[in-house]
Design a protein around this motif. Structure first.
Motif, PDB file in Angstrom:
ATOM      1  N   THR A  64     -23.890  -9.012  20.835  1.00 22.87           N
ATOM      2  CA  THR A  64     -22.852  -8.118  20.327  1.00 22.87           C
ATOM      3  C   THR A  64     -22.603  -6.966  21.310  1.00 22.87           C
ATOM      4  OG1 THR A  64     -24.513  -6.986  18.958  1.00 22.87           O
ATOM      5  CG2 THR A  64     -23.176  -8.678  17.888  1.00 22.87           C
ATOM      6  N   ASN A  65     -23.076  -7.101  22.531  1.00 23.44           N
ATOM      7  CA  ASN A  65     -22.618  -6.288  23.656  1.00 23.44           C
ATOM      8  C   ASN A  65     -21.668  -7.188  24.450  1.00 23.44           C
ATOM      9  OD1 ASN A  65     -23.987  -3.469  24.351  1.00 23.44           O
ATOM     10  ND2 ASN A  65     -25.524  -4.718  23.296  1.00 23.44           N
ATOM     11  N   TRP A  66     -20.386  -7.089  24.101  1.00 28.43           N
ATOM     12  CA  TRP A  66     -19.409  -8.020  24.686  1.00 28.43           C
ATOM     13  C   TRP A  66     -18.816  -7.399  25.946  1.00 28.43           C
ATOM     14  CZ3 TRP A  66     -18.916  -6.884  19.260  1.00 28.43           C
ATOM     15  CH2 TRP A  66     -19.263  -7.930  18.387  1.00 28.43           C
ATOM     16  N   GLN A  67     -19.492  -7.535  27.077  1.00 32.53           N
ATOM     17  CA  GLN A  67     -19.001  -6.902  28.303  1.00 32.53           C
ATOM     18  C   GLN A  67     -18.281  -7.907  29.200  1.00 32.53           C
ATOM     19  OE1 GLN A  67     -22.700  -5.024  29.664  1.00 32.53           O
ATOM     20  NE2 GLN A  67     -22.106  -3.151  28.638  1.00 32.53           N
ATOM     21  N   THR A  68     -17.640  -7.400  30.242  1.00 27.89           N
ATOM     22  CA  THR A  68     -16.877  -8.274  31.151  1.00 27.89           C
ATOM     23  C   THR A  68     -17.756  -9.370  31.751  1.00 27.89           C
ATOM     24  OG1 THR A  68     -17.213  -6.483  32.749  1.00 27.89           O
ATOM     25  CG2 THR A  68     -14.971  -6.783  31.881  1.00 27.89           C
ATOM     26  N   MET A  69     -19.004  -9.007  32.054  1.00 30.09           N
ATOM     27  CA  MET A  69     -20.001  -9.980  32.505  1.00 30.09           C
ATOM     28  C   MET A  69     -21.177  -9.933  31.530  1.00 30.09           C
ATOM     29  SD  MET A  69     -18.952 -11.426  35.336  1.00 30.09           S
ATOM     30  CE  MET A  69     -20.483 -12.274  35.685  1.00 30.09           C
ATOM     31  N   ARG A  70     -21.817 -11.090  31.332  1.00 31.30           N
ATOM     32  CA  ARG A  70     -23.029 -11.097  30.514  1.00 31.30           C
ATOM     33  C   ARG A  70     -24.149 -11.763  31.312  1.00 31.30           C
ATOM     34  NH1 ARG A  70     -22.075 -13.138  24.772  1.00 31.30           N
ATOM     35  NH2 ARG A  70     -21.608 -10.969  24.302  1.00 31.30           N
ATOM     36  N   PHE A  71     -25.286 -11.060  31.368  1.00 29.70           N
ATOM     37  CA  PHE A  71     -26.483 -11.577  32.032  1.00 29.70           C
ATOM     38  C   PHE A  71     -27.334 -12.239  30.957  1.00 29.70           C
ATOM     39  CE2 PHE A  71     -30.934 -10.757  33.393  1.00 29.70           C
ATOM     40  CZ  PHE A  71     -30.929 -11.481  34.573  1.00 29.70           C
ATOM     41  N   LYS A  72     -27.618 -13.541  31.113  1.00 29.44           N
ATOM     42  CA  LYS A  72     -28.221 -14.313  30.018  1.00 29.44           C
ATOM     43  C   LYS A  72     -29.580 -14.887  30.407  1.00 29.44           C
ATOM     44  CE  LYS A  72     -25.064 -16.692  27.617  1.00 29.44           C
ATOM     45  NZ  LYS A  72     -23.897 -17.575  27.280  1.00 29.44           N
ATOM     46  N   PRO A  73     -30.651 -14.323  29.859  1.00 27.41           N
ATOM     47  CA  PRO A  73     -31.968 -14.922  30.086  1.00 27.41           C
ATOM     48  C   PRO A  73     -32.045 -16.310  29.438  1.00 27.41           C
ATOM     49  CG  PRO A  73     -32.172 -12.674  29.250  1.00 27.41           C
ATOM     50  CD  PRO A  73     -30.744 -13.069  29.090  1.00 27.41           C
TER      51      PRO A  73
END
Length: 631
Positions: free
Chosen positions: A405-414
């Motif tokens: 629910t932190n919808w940013q332009t890029m998402r860093f996904k573990p």
């Protein structure tokens, strides 16, 4: 749209009581994942796209288009015919926020070979045909970013009236709760955002002032209890519900990197392209039946999920809340993650100091620790009774609750716990395009860009404050042609210059910029296609890369066809979807130059869109004349 838990949803007061528990265990879950896979190397380069669709009914008799609220049934039918009976089915279907929306992805991720580019359009075509095959008569599948009359009376089928004063989740003046997907996550998010904020969300989009548009443009809302009158700005289109943002469609790409460091490097580099590609894919000029002065949806979505209280927005002194938060939870990134990016982190980063210290003490480096501590200043918005107490060693729901629910332009996904999935990054700013050809072109363009960045170790970083400025410019009307964007002049500096940078790369830039500065203002045409003495151009770089790769004739032809579309869009030879839609409306015989999109205008526009998407009608001003199209 992120984590889709099942169970008994909690209201905001109950969720709030568990917020610290979710944050505490979310961090433990992140640390467990990190410690298990931080040294993981040599994951295979994989990637995949997500295309969101709207279900609509074309009523030819009454010349009206309505959004059909049967996404749940369509989704279940597609899953039963596909993945439920064949785990290797070529398509996957997932729910989206609107009950008139579905999301389609490839059944398996694409791999690292160039020939995969030749299958993207074919797979998108499969998705479109597969979903279309289960629709009722007169129903169709639209890949448009925003439905022009979303929120107008009778925009849904069946028709429902909004319930602003009755018990409901959005209390919108325009958007009925029935248009929200029936999965409890979506209604819970909608209700809890409103409750946490202390009022309805406020979306104001500047109206396009045409010859006969009232000036000032001021609306009166008969069912308003005073909240809309206080919130609506003159000369703006006012909207008041999450559905106006999350009910739009987009195009996203996720990449698996070979290691955590590569993922962080890609995250940073691609962040600088978010505003550029957003303007290049601009496709949403209309809101709530009006012509706006914006071409992109980003700011609308950002406002539609802005759960910050008045204190957090800086309108009142902090008393009940811990942080002054500068952005909505749907916005541009706030910090770079790679060591190259550290010196460009020039915007104020609000972070939870206790979590930051905990992460540092656990051996997480400063840049990653501050990124996670920044995400975790947010409260969980959707929590299920059955998902409060979890096994932190083997589950990640609490981490994902905040992360997704932190919808940013890029998402860093573990990686998910105990999976063979690697470290990933998600590229999120693109607007969905009308045809499979266009959507494939944008996806292949971004994927190729990542290959070039990684192969040649390029550096596109500029101060994050400049990326934020670019984001504002990118959403404006005709930003593609008229906007100027901060962009790095020499992307080879300090890297392995396998590509020969032009000898003039550092000379001849705009005179107002000091020679010592690493970036300058450029048009998108210059950024994408290059300009002698200013910048080499992304397309020439990609072409140079392709010449050094072994690529079969078919694939090369497909890629060049896609790049031709991007090149011509960037130069203005082909219109963006937003410009094309504006021109269609402006020339429509029923348009009164008053910024109003009637049912008839909407019908004619979307009927034409549908024919173009199905290949029944050509549109050279939007798409050109591509050859060797995927079937």
């Amino acid at each position: 749209m992120g984590l889709l838990s099942q169970g008994s949803p909690l209201d905001w007061e109950q969720t709030k009581k568990h917020a610290d528990h979710v944050r505490k265990h979310g961090i433990l879950q992140f640390l467990n994942i990190y410690n298990k896979v931080k040294d993981r190397q040599k994951d295979v380069l994989k990637w995949g796209d997500e295309v969101e669709f709207m279900l609509a009914e074309m009523d030819d008799k009454n010349e009206k288009v309505q959004l059909v609220l049967n996404g749940k049934d369509v989704l279940e039918t597609l899953q039963e015919k596909g993945e439920n009976i064949n785990p290797n089915h070529p398509t996957l279907w997932r729910p989206e926020y609107g009950s008139y929306m579905i999301e389609g992805t490839p059944g398996q991720p694409y791999g690292g070979t160039m020939s995969e580019f030749n299958t993207v359009e074919d797979n998108m075509g499969k998705r479109r045909r597969e979903a279309s095959s289960v629709l009722n008569k007169d129903e169709t599948l639209l890949t448009i970013t925003s439905f022009p009359r979303l929120g107008c009376p009778g925009f849904t089928k069946p028709e429902y009236k909004p319930t602003p004063v009755e018990k409901g989740v959005s209390k919108s003046l325009f958007f009925p709760d029935e248009a929200i997907n029936s999965h409890p996550r979506f209604s819970t998010l909608t209700r809890n955002i409103r409750h946490r904020r202390g009022e309805k969300v406020v979306i104001n989009v500047q109206i396009f002032k045409d010859k006969n548009t009232p000036s000032p443009f001021v609306e009166v809302f008969p069912e308003d209890d005073g909240e809309a009158a206080r919130a609506a700005l003159p000369n703006h289109i006012y909207m008041d519900a999450m559905g106006f943002g999350m009910g739009n469609c987009c195009l996203q790409v996720t990449f698996q990197a070979c290691s955590i460091n590569e993922a962080r490097y890609l995250y940073d580099q691609l962040a600088t392209f978010c505003p550029i590609v957003m303007a290049l894919s601009a496709a949403s000029p209309f809101y709530r039946g009006y012509v706006s002065d914006n071409d992109c949806r980003w700011g609308v979505i950002s406002a539609s999920v802005d759960d910050r209280t008045r204190e957090e927005r800086g309108l009142e002194p902090l008393k009940n809340n811990k942080f002054r938060i500068h952005k909505s939870r749907y916005d541009s990134i706030d910090s770079y993650l790679s060591c190259c990016g550290e010196k460009y982190n020039d915007i104020e980063l609000t972070k939870d100091e206790d979590i930051y210290k905990q992460l540092l003490d656990a051996g997480i480096d400063k840049l990653l620790a501050q990124h996670i501590a920044h995400l975790f200043i947010r409260d969980p918005l959707s929590l299920f009774q059955e998902k409060i107490h979890l096994d932190d060693d083997n589950e990640s729901d609490h981490f994902e609750n905040i992360q997704s629910t932190n919808w940013q332009t890029m998402r860093f996904k573990p990686p998910p716990p105990n999976s063979d999935i690697g470290w990933r990054v998600e590229f999120r700013p693109m607007e969905v395009q009308l045809t499979d050809f266009e959507n494939s072109a944008y996806v292949v363009f971004i994927v190729l860009l990542t290959r070039v960045i990684l192969s040649y170790k390029l550096d596109f970083l500029i101060p994050l404050s400049k990326v934020d400025e670019n984001m504002k410019v990118a959403q404006k009307r005709n930003a593609l042609r008229e906007g100027m964007f901060y962009f790095r002049k020499d992307v080879f500096k300090g890297c392995n210059p396998v590509l020969d940078p032009p000898s003039t790369a550092l000379n001849g830039v705009e005179s107002e910029v000091n020679d010592g500065e690493e970036f300058t203002l450029m048009s998108i045409d210059t950024i994408v296609n290059g300009k002698e003495g200013v910048f080499q151009g992304l397309i020439p770089m990609l072409n140079c890369y392709l010449e050094n790769m072994e690529v079969d004739v078919d694939t090369r032809c497909t890629i060049l066809n896609y790049l031709k579309l991007i090149k011509k869009r960037a130069s203005g030879e082909l219109m963006t979807m937003a410009k094309w839609m504006r021109e269609f409306v402006a020339k429509h015989p029923e348009y009164k130059q008053d910024s109003v999109i009637t049912d008839k205008i909407n019908y004619d526009l979307l009927r034409k869109c549908d024919r173009i998407a199905k290949g029944e009608e050509k549109c050279p001003e939007l798409i050109g004349d591509p050859v060797n199209r995927g079937k």
